[in-house]
Design a protein around this motif. Structure first.
Motif, PDB file in Angstrom:
ATOM      1  N   GLY A  47       0.925  -1.226  -0.035  1.00 20.34           N
ATOM      2  CA  GLY A  47       0.115   0.024  -0.018  1.00 20.34           C
ATOM      3  C   GLY A  47       1.058   1.162  -0.085  1.00 20.34           C
ATOM      4  N   GLU A  54      -6.928   8.599  -1.512  1.00 12.61           N
ATOM      5  CA  GLU A  54      -6.983   7.163  -0.934  1.00 12.61           C
ATOM      6  C   GLU A  54      -5.567   6.558  -1.352  1.00 12.61           C
ATOM      7  N   ARG A 103      -7.331  -1.851   3.618  1.00 11.17           N
ATOM      8  CA  ARG A 103      -7.841  -0.211   3.550  1.00 11.17           C
ATOM      9  C   ARG A 103      -9.153   0.326   3.736  1.00 11.17           C
ATOM     10  N   LEU A 108      -4.802   2.628   6.385  1.00 18.27           N
ATOM     11  CA  LEU A 108      -4.091   1.341   6.053  1.00 18.27           C
ATOM     12  C   LEU A 108      -3.971   0.441   7.335  1.00 18.27           C
TER      13      LEU A 108
END
Length: 286
Positions: A47, A54, A103, A108
């Motif tokens: 991530g 986002e 997420r 995260l």
């Protein structure tokens, strides 16, 4: 169980974090030195925060060492905040929705460890999740459910307090079902600005967790190390196990602790579970 890393600082290529180091996360996926399992081949995830509000995520059920797309993407993508996780399942299926990091909005979350006897406590834990959050649960892992319990208890407002309440509820539920040591955890979570890392277990023997020492000091000690010359002074890494053997580069996160990193500043605080509030007083946002 699993291995993970959390990076923040100047933008770096994902490949520098995942492949380039002596004991990189991809190396650990086949030859973990400090994990319960030497091989963590049940999928992986990355991530990172980039151009969108986002964070982006990439999940695969392939072992990290054999995924050609991971090598291709990581050689071109760079970011200033990165979460990466390699998985060794504790029983849940190998599928993309069970790969970390998880997420929700800008947040995260990733976890190494387990909720003990998860099948015994899963129903009680699931029913505690805020109804507005429940539809966002995609997989079947204890780790994702743990995340949504923390969201239920106000992760987006006060992460340490929310995680403490979630752990308190997990322990209370486990012991009600006769589980001696309900939780084993190292956890990292971020909103893209701050990283919180937790090390705790019910038995007081938590999985390994380390963070790097000051980069500017390490540069003086190791002037020929190219990685140290590239990253900014505020670069920070939290890892399940050190990425290399560079002398003086790593400090162990103490047992029952919460490490908070924002910019180049870090703070270490004691961590312990707290009684979970009643569902009616829990705070959540969807």
């Amino acid at each position: 169980m699993c291995r993970w890393l959390a990076y923040s600082g100047s933008p770096v290529l994902l490949a520098d974090l995942l492949f380039a180091q002596e004991n990189s996360l991809v190396v650990q996926s086949r030859h973990s030195r400090l994990g319960v399992e030497a091989v963590n081949g049940d999928g992986f995830g990355v991530g990172w925060y980039g151009a969108q509000e986002e964070p982006g995520i990439y999940h695969s059920t392939e072992p990290a060492w054999s995924d050609r797309n991971l090598r291709e993407i990581s050689g071109h993508a760079s970011a200033g905040r990165v979460f990466a996780h390699i998985r060794a399942t504790t029983g849940s299926p190998v599928q993309q929705t069970n790969c970390h990091p998880f997420r929700h909005g800008r947040w995260l979350w990733m976890h190494n460890g387990a909720i003990a006897d998860f099948t015994l406590v899963k129903r009680d834990l699931t029913l505690e999740v805020e109804p507005a959050l429940f539809p966002h649960i995609e997989g079947s892992t204890d780790s994702e459910l743990f995340f949504f319990l923390a969201l239920t208890y106000g992760l987006e407002q006060d992460p340490p307090a929310a995680v403490a309440r979630a752990v308190g509820f997990i322990e209370e539920t486990g012991r009600r079902h006769g589980v001696e040591h309900p939780i084993q955890m190292t956890v990292a979570t971020t909103d893209g600005e701050t990283t919180w890392a937790f090390r705790y277990s019910s038995e007081g023997k938590s999985r390994s967790l380390f963070h790097n020492t000051d980069v500017s000091t390490l540069r003086l000690q190791h002037p020929d190390n190219p990685t140290l010359q590239r990253v900014s002074d505020d670069a920070r890494l939290v890892v399940s196990e050190p990425l290399g053997s560079l002398k003086g580069a790593w400090r162990e996160v103490p047992e029952s602790s919460c490490l908070v990193i924002r910019g180049g500043q870090e703070q270490m605080h004691p961590f312990s579970p707290s009684p979970a509030p009643s569902p009616s007083s829990a705070t959540a946002t969807s």
